[in-house]
Scaffold this motif. Structure first.
Motif, PDB file in Angstrom:
ATOM      1  N   THR A 244       0.848  -1.203   0.000  1.00  0.00           N
ATOM      2  CA  THR A 244       0.000   0.000   0.000  1.00  0.00           C
ATOM      3  C   THR A 244       0.881   1.250   0.000  1.00  0.00           C
ATOM      4  OG1 THR A 244      -0.040  -0.179   2.393  1.00  0.00           O
ATOM      5  CG2 THR A 244      -1.941  -1.035   1.217  1.00  0.00           C
ATOM      6  N   ARG A 245       2.161   1.088   0.310  1.00  0.00           N
ATOM      7  CA  ARG A 245       3.069   2.248   0.324  1.00  0.00           C
ATOM      8  C   ARG A 245       3.601   2.600  -1.060  1.00  0.00           C
ATOM      9  NH1 ARG A 245       6.630   1.395   5.812  1.00  0.00           N
ATOM     10  NH2 ARG A 245       4.876   1.500   7.233  1.00  0.00           N
ATOM     11  N   GLU A 246       3.318   1.742  -2.063  1.00  0.00           N
ATOM     12  CA  GLU A 246       3.688   2.114  -3.430  1.00  0.00           C
ATOM     13  C   GLU A 246       2.759   3.254  -3.834  1.00  0.00           C
ATOM     14  OE1 GLU A 246       5.800   1.653  -6.019  1.00  0.00           O
ATOM     15  OE2 GLU A 246       4.429   2.915  -7.181  1.00  0.00           O
ATOM     16  N   PRO A 247       3.345   4.428  -4.177  1.00  0.00           N
ATOM     17  CA  PRO A 247       2.486   5.600  -4.386  1.00  0.00           C
ATOM     18  C   PRO A 247       1.599   5.533  -5.627  1.00  0.00           C
ATOM     19  CG  PRO A 247       4.822   6.121  -4.767  1.00  0.00           C
ATOM     20  CD  PRO A 247       4.773   4.744  -4.202  1.00  0.00           C
ATOM     21  N   ARG A 248       2.010   4.816  -6.657  1.00  0.00           N
ATOM     22  CA  ARG A 248       1.213   4.841  -7.886  1.00  0.00           C
ATOM     23  C   ARG A 248      -0.012   3.941  -7.771  1.00  0.00           C
ATOM     24  NH1 ARG A 248       6.368   3.551 -11.563  1.00  0.00           N
ATOM     25  NH2 ARG A 248       6.754   2.332  -9.680  1.00  0.00           N
ATOM     26  N   PRO A 249      -1.166   4.392  -8.279  1.00  0.00           N
ATOM     27  CA  PRO A 249      -2.362   3.551  -8.231  1.00  0.00           C
ATOM     28  C   PRO A 249      -2.237   2.331  -9.151  1.00  0.00           C
ATOM     29  CG  PRO A 249      -2.819   5.616  -9.402  1.00  0.00           C
ATOM     30  CD  PRO A 249      -1.415   5.708  -8.888  1.00  0.00           C
ATOM     31  N   VAL A 250      -3.041   1.290  -8.877  1.00  0.00           N
ATOM     32  CA  VAL A 250      -2.886   0.045  -9.634  1.00  0.00           C
ATOM     33  C   VAL A 250      -3.136   0.227 -11.130  1.00  0.00           C
ATOM     34  CG1 VAL A 250      -3.274  -1.618  -7.780  1.00  0.00           C
ATOM     35  CG2 VAL A 250      -5.207  -0.693  -8.992  1.00  0.00           C
ATOM     36  N   ASP A 251      -4.071   1.114 -11.490  1.00  0.00           N
ATOM     37  CA  ASP A 251      -4.339   1.325 -12.924  1.00  0.00           C
ATOM     38  C   ASP A 251      -3.098   1.813 -13.649  1.00  0.00           C
ATOM     39  OD1 ASP A 251      -6.852   0.503 -12.729  1.00  0.00           O
ATOM     40  OD2 ASP A 251      -7.771   2.511 -12.657  1.00  0.00           O
ATOM     41  N   VAL A 262      -2.804  -6.737 -11.476  1.00  0.00           N
ATOM     42  CA  VAL A 262      -2.023  -5.921 -10.550  1.00  0.00           C
ATOM     43  C   VAL A 262      -2.886  -5.603  -9.330  1.00  0.00           C
ATOM     44  CG1 VAL A 262      -0.835  -3.717 -10.253  1.00  0.00           C
ATOM     45  CG2 VAL A 262      -0.666  -4.922 -12.436  1.00  0.00           C
ATOM     46  N   LEU A 263      -2.328  -5.808  -8.141  1.00  0.00           N
ATOM     47  CA  LEU A 263      -3.077  -5.581  -6.895  1.00  0.00           C
ATOM     48  C   LEU A 263      -2.244  -4.783  -5.917  1.00  0.00           C
ATOM     49  CD1 LEU A 263      -4.103  -9.222  -5.909  1.00  0.00           C
ATOM     50  CD2 LEU A 263      -5.527  -7.584  -7.116  1.00  0.00           C
ATOM     51  N   LYS A 264      -2.929  -4.266  -4.899  1.00  0.00           N
ATOM     52  CA  LYS A 264      -2.224  -3.777  -3.711  1.00  0.00           C
ATOM     53  C   LYS A 264      -2.637  -4.654  -2.539  1.00  0.00           C
ATOM     54  CE  LYS A 264      -0.804   0.782  -4.918  1.00  0.00           C
ATOM     55  NZ  LYS A 264      -0.656   2.168  -4.529  1.00  0.00           N
ATOM     56  N   SER A 265      -1.769  -4.720  -1.524  1.00  0.00           N
ATOM     57  CA  SER A 265      -1.968  -5.727  -0.483  1.00  0.00           C
ATOM     58  C   SER A 265      -3.117  -5.403   0.469  1.00  0.00           C
ATOM     59  CB  SER A 265      -0.678  -5.959   0.298  1.00  0.00           C
ATOM     60  OG  SER A 265      -0.236  -4.746   0.838  1.00  0.00           O
ATOM     61  N   ASP A 266      -3.788  -4.267   0.293  1.00  0.00           N
ATOM     62  CA  ASP A 266      -4.969  -4.043   1.131  1.00  0.00           C
ATOM     63  C   ASP A 266      -6.243  -4.314   0.339  1.00  0.00           C
ATOM     64  OD1 ASP A 266      -4.870  -1.947  -0.640  1.00  0.00           O
ATOM     65  OD2 ASP A 266      -5.541  -0.452   0.812  1.00  0.00           O
ATOM     66  N   ASP A 267      -6.097  -4.793  -0.886  1.00  0.00           N
ATOM     67  CA  ASP A 267      -7.265  -5.022  -1.723  1.00  0.00           C
ATOM     68  C   ASP A 267      -8.187  -6.037  -1.089  1.00  0.00           C
ATOM     69  OD1 ASP A 267      -6.452  -3.292  -3.576  1.00  0.00           O
ATOM     70  OD2 ASP A 267      -6.418  -4.687  -5.260  1.00  0.00           O
ATOM     71  N   ARG A 268      -9.443  -5.915  -1.440  1.00  0.00           N
ATOM     72  CA  ARG A 268     -10.460  -6.886  -1.066  1.00  0.00           C
ATOM     73  C   ARG A 268      -9.982  -8.285  -1.481  1.00  0.00           C
ATOM     74  NH1 ARG A 268     -14.425  -8.468  -4.192  1.00  0.00           N
ATOM     75  NH2 ARG A 268     -13.778  -7.085  -5.856  1.00  0.00           N
ATOM     76  N   ASP A 269      -9.279  -8.343  -2.629  1.00  0.00           N
ATOM     77  CA  ASP A 269      -8.848  -9.629  -3.166  1.00  0.00           C
ATOM     78  C   ASP A 269      -7.601 -10.166  -2.472  1.00  0.00           C
ATOM     79  OD1 ASP A 269     -10.870  -9.572  -4.937  1.00  0.00           O
ATOM     80  OD2 ASP A 269      -9.700  -8.595  -6.505  1.00  0.00           O
ATOM     81  N   PHE A 270      -6.892  -9.297  -1.790  1.00  0.00           N
ATOM     82  CA  PHE A 270      -5.716  -9.781  -1.081  1.00  0.00           C
ATOM     83  C   PHE A 270      -6.029  -9.666   0.399  1.00  0.00           C
ATOM     84  CE2 PHE A 270      -1.090  -9.915  -0.132  1.00  0.00           C
ATOM     85  CZ  PHE A 270      -0.792 -11.029  -0.886  1.00  0.00           C
ATOM     86  N   TYR A 271      -5.100  -9.341   1.216  1.00  0.00           N
ATOM     87  CA  TYR A 271      -5.407  -9.223   2.639  1.00  0.00           C
ATOM     88  C   TYR A 271      -4.390  -8.314   3.324  1.00  0.00           C
ATOM     89  CZ  TYR A 271      -2.070 -13.074   2.229  1.00  0.00           C
ATOM     90  OH  TYR A 271      -0.996 -13.856   1.889  1.00  0.00           O
ATOM     91  N   TYR A 295      11.306   0.611  -5.981  1.00  0.00           N
ATOM     92  CA  TYR A 295      10.060  -0.033  -6.421  1.00  0.00           C
ATOM     93  C   TYR A 295      10.145  -1.515  -6.092  1.00  0.00           C
ATOM     94  CZ  TYR A 295       6.811  -2.560  -9.337  1.00  0.00           C
ATOM     95  OH  TYR A 295       5.835  -3.427  -9.745  1.00  0.00           O
ATOM     96  N   ALA A 296       9.055  -2.074  -5.538  1.00  0.00           N
ATOM     97  CA  ALA A 296       9.062  -3.506  -5.217  1.00  0.00           C
ATOM     98  C   ALA A 296       7.700  -4.122  -5.500  1.00  0.00           C
ATOM     99  CB  ALA A 296       9.413  -3.710  -3.744  1.00  0.00           C
ATOM    100  N   SER A 297       7.727  -5.391  -5.906  1.00  0.00           N
ATOM    101  CA  SER A 297       6.481  -6.112  -6.151  1.00  0.00           C
ATOM    102  C   SER A 297       6.707  -7.594  -5.881  1.00  0.00           C
ATOM    103  CB  SER A 297       6.064  -5.913  -7.615  1.00  0.00           C
ATOM    104  OG  SER A 297       4.964  -6.734  -7.907  1.00  0.00           O
ATOM    105  N   ALA A 298       5.633  -8.271  -5.484  1.00  0.00           N
ATOM    106  CA  ALA A 298       5.694  -9.729  -5.345  1.00  0.00           C
ATOM    107  C   ALA A 298       5.020 -10.363  -6.555  1.00  0.00           C
ATOM    108  CB  ALA A 298       5.001 -10.160  -4.052  1.00  0.00           C
ATOM    109  N   PHE A 299       5.651 -11.402  -7.088  1.00  0.00           N
ATOM    110  CA  PHE A 299       5.000 -12.243  -8.090  1.00  0.00           C
ATOM    111  C   PHE A 299       4.264 -13.320  -7.296  1.00  0.00           C
ATOM    112  CE2 PHE A 299       7.975 -12.007 -12.108  1.00  0.00           C
ATOM    113  CZ  PHE A 299       8.023 -10.626 -12.011  1.00  0.00           C
ATOM    114  N   GLU A 300       2.946 -13.374  -7.384  1.00  0.00           N
ATOM    115  CA  GLU A 300       2.171 -14.386  -6.652  1.00  0.00           C
ATOM    116  C   GLU A 300       1.528 -15.327  -7.661  1.00  0.00           C
ATOM    117  OE1 GLU A 300       1.556 -15.231  -3.554  1.00  0.00           O
ATOM    118  OE2 GLU A 300       2.131 -13.532  -2.281  1.00  0.00           O
TER     119      GLU A 300
END
Ligand SMILES: [Zn+2]
Length: 377
Positions: A244-251, A262-271, A295-300
Motif C-alpha cells: 500500500t506504500r507504493e504511491p502509484r495507483p494500480v491502474d 495488478v493488486l495492492k496488499s490491502d485489496d479486497r482480493d488480497f489481505y 520499487y518492489a512487487s511480489a510475483f504471486e
C-alpha cells in the motif's frame, strides 16, 4: 530453456543449479561474487546470493528474491532460472547492478515448509525497529485458535476433512468469513506453534536480507525488487502484488507494465497483514536510501484457485500441515494426505501450470524490466 515440469525437485538440486549457473552467467560483470551464509539452525543449509556491481554508473539495481516462504522457493527457482537464461544476457553491465537471492529461507525450502526452523513466517517478521512483536496483536486469532491451530494429532481422512468442515461452518456462523480471513492471515505473535506466527524478534534470514540491501541499495539511483511466491490467487494466474506504500495507483502500474493482474496488499482480493517484507522495505527506503528511487512487487503464482471452495481447501491444507508438523498424525496416511495437499497448494504438478507460469513471468519481466529501463528498447 527452463523445463516445463516441476523444477527443481529439491532444495539441494536448486542450490546446485544456482552455484553452477551463476558464475557462468555473470562474466560481463567484473568482480561479481557468489556468496553463501549457513543458517544458525542448520549449518548444512545456506542462503546463497550473487551480487554484481556495474562497471561504470550505478544507475539501476535489480534485486530478485526467492524462497522467503521456503517451499515456494521451488517456483521461485524456476522463475530465477528463467530470468538468468532469458533476461540476464540482455542487461547492460555498465549501468546495472544485481542482487539475486537463492532461498532466503533454506530450512523451509529443504523441509518443504513455508516457515523457518522456528516456525516463523518471514512475511510477518519484518516489523519496523521500534515496533514490538506484540503477543496481543490479532485478537481474532485467539478467538479462533482451536480451529486454526488445533493442538492434537491429525486424524486420517475423511474424519479430518469432516472435522475441518464442521469447525469452518461453526466459525462462519459465529464470526463470518472476514473475521476468519483476518484471524488466519494478518499474522500473530502469541502462538509460536500457530500459522502465520511472526516471531518474537527479527529472524536471522530477515536480518541477513536487510544487511545485504543496506550494503548494496544506497549506491544506486533506482532499485527494483521482485519477490517470488506461489499459492495465492486465481489458478494459473500470476498477480503482481504491491505494498500500500507504493504511491502509484494500480491502474497506472497496470498500464505502465502492460500486465493485467495488478493488486495492492490491502485489496479486497488480497489481505492486510503485519510484518510484510515489502511493506517494511518501503518504510526503510524513504529513511535509509533517500537517494534511491525504490520499487518492489511480489510475483504471486495462483495454484488451487480463488473460489470459496478453493480458499477453504487452501486453509485446510495450511491448518493440517501445521497440525501434523507440531502434533503428528494418527496414521501414516493422514500424514501423507496432509503433505500432498500442502504440496498441491505451493508446487503444482501439472506441466500446463508450469507453462502458464513461465508465460506470466515472461510477460511481467518484459513489462517491469522494460518500464524500469533494464532492457534497451
Ligand atoms: Zn508466499
Amino acid at each position: 530453456m527452463a523445463p516445463p515440469a516441476p523444477w527443481p525437485p529439491s532444495y539441494g538440486a536448486a542450490r546446485g543449479w544456482f552455484r553452477q549457473a551463476l558464475p557462468a552467467a555473470l562474466p560481463a560483470w567484473q568482480g561479481a561474487r557468489l556468496e553463501a551464509r549457513p543458517l544458525v539452525a542448520d549449518t548444512s543449509l545456506t542462503v546463497d546470493w550473487a551480487v554484481a556491481a556495474p562497471s561504470q554508473t550505478p544507475a539501476r539495481l535489480l534485486v530478485l528474491i526467492t524462497g522467503l516462504h521456503g517451499i515456494e522457493g521451488v517456483v521461485g527457482t524456476f522463475v530465477l532460472r528463467l530470468f538468468v537464461e532469458e533476461y540476464l544476457p540482455r542487461l547492460d553491465p555498465a549501468s546495472t547492478g544485481l542482487l539475486l537471492v537463492h532461498a532466503l529461507n533454506p530450512w523451509g525450502m529443504h523441509h518443504r515448509r513455508k516457515v523457518n526452523a522456528g516456525n516463523v513466517d518471514l512475511n510477518r517478521n519484518f516489523l519496523p525497529p521500534a515496533e514490538p512483536y506484540d503477543p496481543e496483536f490479532n485478537g481474532d486469532y485467539e478467538l479462533l485458535r482451536d480451529f486454526l491451530g488445533p493442538r492434537r494429532p491429525l486424524e486420517a481422512p475423511p474424519l479430518s476433512a469432516a472435522r475441518f468442515l464442521l469447525c469452518l461452518a461453526r466459525a462462519m456462523g459465529r464470526h463470518g468469513a472476514p473475521v476468519i480471513q483476518r484471524a488466519a492471515l494478518r499474522g500473530q505473535y502469541g502462538d509460536p506453534q500457530g500459522m502465520y506466527f511472526g516471531g518474537a524478534g527479527l529472524a536471522e534470514e530477515s536480518r541477513l536480507l536487510i544487511e545485504l540491501l543496506q550494503s548494496v541499495v544506497p549506491a544506486f539511483a533506482s532499485a527494483t525488487l521482485l519477490d517470488i511466491h506461489s499459492g495465492f490467487g486465481p489458478a494459473r494466474q500470476m498477480s503482481l502484488v504491491h505494498s500500500t506504500r507504493e504511491p502509484r495507483p494500480v491502474d497506472e502500474l497496470r498500464r505502465r507494465f502492460g500486465y493485467p493482474h495488478v493488486l495492492k496488499s490491502d485489496d479486497r482480493d488480497f489481505y492486510a497483514m503485519r510484518g510484510d517484507m515489502i511493506d517494511s522495505l518501503y518504510g526503510r527506503a524513504g529513511k535509509d536510501w533517500p537517494g534511491t528511487r525504490f520499487y518492489a512487487s511480489a510475483f504471486e503464482f495462483g495454484t488451487l484457485g480463488h473460489s470459496t471452495l478453493a480458499l477453504a481447501r487452501s486453509l485446510r491444507a495450511m491448518v493440517h500441515e501445521n497440525q501434523a508438523h507440531h502434533h503428528g498424525a494418527r496414521t501414516r496416511s493422514a500424514m501423507r494426505w496432509a503433505r500432498r495437499e500442502f504440496e498441491a497448494l505451493y508446487v503444482p504438478r501439472h506441466p500446463e501450470w508450469w507453462r502458464a507460469a513461465r508465460e506470466s513471468a515472461r510477460r511481467a519481466f518484459d513489462g517491469i524490466l522494460g518500464a524500469e529501463g533494464f532492457l534497451s528498447p
